[in-house]
Design a protein around this motif. Structure first.
Motif, mmCIF file in Angstrom:
data_model
loop_
_atom_site.group_PDB
_atom_site.id
_atom_site.type_symbol
_atom_site.label_atom_id
_atom_site.label_comp_id
_atom_site.label_asym_id
_atom_site.label_seq_id
_atom_site.Cartn_x
_atom_site.Cartn_y
_atom_site.Cartn_z
ATOM 1 N N ARG A 146 0.830 -1.200 0.000
ATOM 2 C CA ARG A 146 0.000 0.000 0.000
ATOM 3 C C ARG A 146 0.871 1.258 0.000
ATOM 4 O O ARG A 146 0.577 2.230 -0.717
ATOM 5 N N ALA A 147 1.954 1.233 0.780
ATOM 6 C CA ALA A 147 2.890 2.359 0.788
ATOM 7 C C ALA A 147 3.566 2.521 -0.564
ATOM 8 O O ALA A 147 3.809 3.648 -1.029
ATOM 9 N N CYS A 148 3.861 1.414 -1.222
ATOM 10 C CA CYS A 148 4.492 1.463 -2.545
ATOM 11 C C CYS A 148 3.552 2.095 -3.568
ATOM 12 O O CYS A 148 3.983 2.922 -4.384
ATOM 13 N N LEU A 149 2.280 1.718 -3.529
ATOM 14 C CA LEU A 149 1.308 2.290 -4.463
ATOM 15 C C LEU A 149 1.155 3.792 -4.250
ATOM 16 O O LEU A 149 1.060 4.567 -5.215
ATOM 17 N N SER A 150 1.119 4.222 -2.996
ATOM 18 C CA SER A 150 1.021 5.659 -2.699
ATOM 19 C C SER A 150 2.267 6.398 -3.168
ATOM 20 O O SER A 150 2.171 7.515 -3.703
ATOM 21 N N TRP A 151 3.420 5.797 -2.964
ATOM 22 C CA TRP A 151 4.670 6.412 -3.386
ATOM 23 C C TRP A 151 4.739 6.530 -4.902
ATOM 24 O O TRP A 151 5.147 7.572 -5.437
ATOM 25 N N ARG A 152 4.344 5.497 -5.628
ATOM 26 C CA ARG A 152 4.360 5.535 -7.093
ATOM 27 C C ARG A 152 3.417 6.612 -7.615
ATOM 28 O O ARG A 152 3.705 7.286 -8.603
ATOM 29 N N GLU A 153 2.292 6.778 -6.938
ATOM 30 C CA GLU A 153 1.346 7.808 -7.359
ATOM 31 C C GLU A 153 1.886 9.204 -7.079
ATOM 32 O O GLU A 153 1.671 10.137 -7.857
ATOM 33 N N SER A 154 2.621 9.366 -5.975
ATOM 34 C CA SER A 154 3.143 10.687 -5.608
ATOM 35 C C SER A 154 4.226 11.165 -6.565
ATOM 36 O O SER A 154 4.327 12.367 -6.838
ATOM 37 N N ILE A 155 5.053 10.256 -7.083
ATOM 38 C CA ILE A 155 6.123 10.660 -8.004
ATOM 39 C C ILE A 155 5.713 10.503 -9.466
ATOM 40 O O ILE A 155 6.475 10.878 -10.368
ATOM 41 N N GLY A 156 4.511 9.971 -9.703
ATOM 42 C CA GLY A 156 4.057 9.795 -11.081
ATOM 43 C C GLY A 156 4.837 8.737 -11.828
ATOM 44 O O GLY A 156 5.233 8.955 -12.982
ATOM 45 N N ALA A 157 5.056 7.587 -11.208
ATOM 46 C CA ALA A 157 5.876 6.542 -11.830
ATOM 47 C C ALA A 157 5.266 6.027 -13.126
ATOM 48 O O ALA A 157 5.986 5.604 -14.034
ATOM 49 N N ASP A 158 3.931 6.061 -13.242
ATOM 50 C CA ASP A 158 3.265 5.556 -14.440
ATOM 51 C C ASP A 158 3.205 6.588 -15.553
ATOM 52 O O ASP A 158 2.693 6.289 -16.641
ATOM 53 N N HIS A 159 3.714 7.786 -15.304
ATOM 54 C CA HIS A 159 3.633 8.852 -16.306
ATOM 55 C C HIS A 159 5.008 9.408 -16.679
ATOM 56 O O HIS A 159 5.105 10.481 -17.285
ATOM 57 N N LEU A 160 6.073 8.712 -16.316
ATOM 58 C CA LEU A 160 7.420 9.165 -16.652
ATOM 59 C C LEU A 160 7.714 8.899 -18.118
ATOM 60 O O LEU A 160 7.436 7.814 -18.629
ATOM 61 N N VAL A 161 8.286 9.897 -18.794
ATOM 62 C CA VAL A 161 8.657 9.758 -20.208
ATOM 63 C C VAL A 161 10.104 10.191 -20.380
ATOM 64 O O VAL A 161 10.654 10.954 -19.571
ATOM 65 N N ALA A 162 10.712 9.729 -21.445
ATOM 66 C CA ALA A 162 12.133 9.980 -21.672
ATOM 67 C C ALA A 162 12.429 11.453 -21.931
ATOM 68 O O ALA A 162 13.508 11.945 -21.590
ATOM 69 N N ASP A 163 11.473 12.171 -22.524
ATOM 70 C CA ASP A 163 11.715 13.582 -22.846
ATOM 71 C C ASP A 163 11.929 14.428 -21.595
ATOM 72 O O ASP A 163 12.527 15.508 -21.668
ATOM 73 N N GLU A 164 11.466 13.952 -20.455
ATOM 74 C CA GLU A 164 11.701 14.679 -19.206
ATOM 75 C C GLU A 164 13.172 14.638 -18.806
ATOM 76 O O GLU A 164 13.653 15.515 -18.093
ATOM 77 N N PHE A 165 13.899 13.626 -19.289
ATOM 78 C CA PHE A 165 15.308 13.436 -18.933
ATOM 79 C C PHE A 165 16.184 13.486 -20.192
ATOM 80 O O PHE A 165 17.119 12.702 -20.331
ATOM 81 N N SER A 166 15.872 14.394 -21.104
ATOM 82 C CA SER A 166 16.605 14.452 -22.363
ATOM 83 C C SER A 166 18.088 14.747 -22.144
ATOM 84 O O SER A 166 18.955 14.157 -22.807
#
Length: 332
Positions: free
Chosen positions: A57-77
Motif C-alpha cells: 500500500r505504501a508502494c502504491l502511494s509512493w508511485r502515485e506521488s512521483i508519477g511513476a506511471d507517467h514518466l517519459v524519456a523527454d523529461e530526462f533528455s
C-alpha cells in the motif's frame, strides 16, 4: 495445484483483499499488483500478510506521488544524452544491467526528487525489458566521477533504499565501481543498516585490466593501450602495465637520436605510505569473485549510444530522440 501453491495463492489474495478494503485500486494499480508482484512483497516480509499489505500500500502511494506511471524519456533528455543512467543490455542470464554514471555536480544542480524520478524511470525501463522468466536486474554504480565519499554514500544509500522498499526482490546484484578512497570506511559503518548490503559489492576496474583484450574485440582495438614501445622524431616512450592504483599505465620517456637535447622526464615514484584505493576496497572478506563481475564487464566498457538505449523503451516512454554519441575519451 499443489498444497503449497494453494497456500501461496491464498496469501496473495489475502494481501489484495486488505489493500482493497482501504482504497479501491485503479486499473493501473490492479495491473501492477499481479501475482508475481504480491509474491515478491510477501517474500520480503517473510510471508507476513499484514506487513506485506502495508508495504505494498505504501508502494502504491509512493508511485502515485512521483508519477511513476507517467514518466517519459523527454523529461530526462539531458540525462539520456549524457548517459548518466541507462540500461546497457543483459547479462548471461538475461537480466537487465543498469549503469548509473552520475556526476557529483548533478546533485548540486538538480533536486533529490529529480534524481529519484530518473532512477525510477531507469528501473521501469529495465523491468519492461525483462523476459517473462526473468524477475531481477543488475545495477552498476560508477563512482569514478565522485571525489567526495560522503556525497556518493548518500546517493548510494538513497538508491538502495528505494530499490529495497519499492522494488523488493528485484535486485540480483549491485556493483560499486571505483569508489572514492574513503568510501570503504563509510560503507563499513553504514552498510550494516542497508537492507541490500548483502548483494552489494565493491570492485575496481584496475583489477580487470587484463580484460581489455576482450574489450578490444568490441571496440575494434580503439581506446586500448597495449604494452610496447613507440618512437617519433622527438621522443620515444614505452607503455607497460603495472599494478598501480594511481596510474593505470606507466610512461617511461627516453631521448631519440633526433632529440638528444630534450631532457629525460621521469615519473615521481609513488610514496610507500600511500595506500592503494584498490587495496583498501579489496580487504580480506570483502573480495569479490571476478567471475561475478566479468559477466557485466563488457557492458560496462561498451560505449554509450542514446539511440540504442531508446530502442529498448517500449510504448510512448521513448519520446523524441536527440542523437549524441559518447566516445571513450569522454567517458574515461
Amino acid at each position: 495445484m499443489s498444497k503449497k501453491d494453494e497456500r501461496d495463492w491464498s496469501r496473495v489474495e489475502a494481501v489484495l483483499e486488505l489493500i482493497r478494503k482501504q482504497t479501491p485500486l485503479t486499473v493501473k494499480q490492479e495491473k501492477f499488483c499481479n501475482y508475481a508482484c504480491v509474491e515478491r512483497f510477501l517474500k520480503a516480509k517473510r510471508d507476513n500478510v499484514k506487513r506485506a499489505a502495508k508495504q505494498l500500500r505504501a508502494c502504491l502511494s509512493w508511485r502515485e506521488s512521483i508519477g511513476a506511471d507517467h514518466l517519459v524519456a523527454d523529461e530526462f533528455s539531458g540525462e539520456l544524452a549524457d548517459g548518466l543512467a541507462y540500461v546497457a543490455g543483459h547479462d548471461d542470464e538475461s537480466r537487465p544491467v543498469m549503469i548509473l554514471r552520475m556526476k557529483q555536480e548533478y546533485q548540486k544542480i538538480h533536486s533529490q526528487k529529480m534524481f529519484i524520478r530518473l532512477l525510477v524511470f531507469t528501473m521501469e525501463v529495465a523491468v519492461s525489458t525483462m523476459p517473462k522468466y526473468v524477475h531481477q536486474f543488475v545495477m552498476l554504480f560508477d563512482a569514478s566521477f565522485y571525489r567526495s565519499a560522503t556525497a556518493f554514500t548518500n546517493l548510494l544509500m538513497g538508491a538502495l533504499k528505494i530499490t529495497g522498499e519499492y522494488y523488493p526482490g528485484r535486485l540480483h546484484k549491485a556493483f560499486i565501481i571505483d569508489p572514492p578512497s574513503l568510501f570503504p570506511y563509510f560503507w563499513k559503518g553504514v552498510g550494516a543498516f542497508v537492507e541490500l548490503s548483502a548483494v552489494t559489492s565493491m570492485v575496481s576496474s584496475l583489477d580487470l585490466d587484463d580484460e581489455d583484450e576482450s574489450f578490444a574485440e568490441i571496440t575494434g582495438g580503439r581506446g586500448v593501450m597495449k604494452e610496447g614501445s613507440c618512437s617519433s622524431s622527438r621522443f620515444a616512450f614505452t607503455v607497460s602495465h603495472h599494478v598501480d592504483s594511481l596510474k593505470p599505465w606507466y610512461l617511461s620517456l627516453s631521448e631519440t637520436s633526433a632529440a638528444k637535447r630534450t631532457p629525460v622526464v621521469q615519473r615521481t615514484p609513488r610514496p610507500s605510505f600511500l595506500q592503494s584505493p584498490a587495496g583498501t576496497v579489496f580487504r580480506r572478506g570483502e573480495r569479490v569473485c571476478r567471475e561475478s563481475f566479468l559477466a557485466v564487464w563488457k557492458l560496462y566498457r561498451r560505449p554509450y549510444d542514446e539511440m540504442v538505449y531508446r530502442s529498448k523503451m517500449r510504448g510512448p516512454v521513448g519520446g523524441e530522440f536527440r542523437r549524441r554519441h559518447i566516445s571513450l575519451s569522454q567517458r574515461f
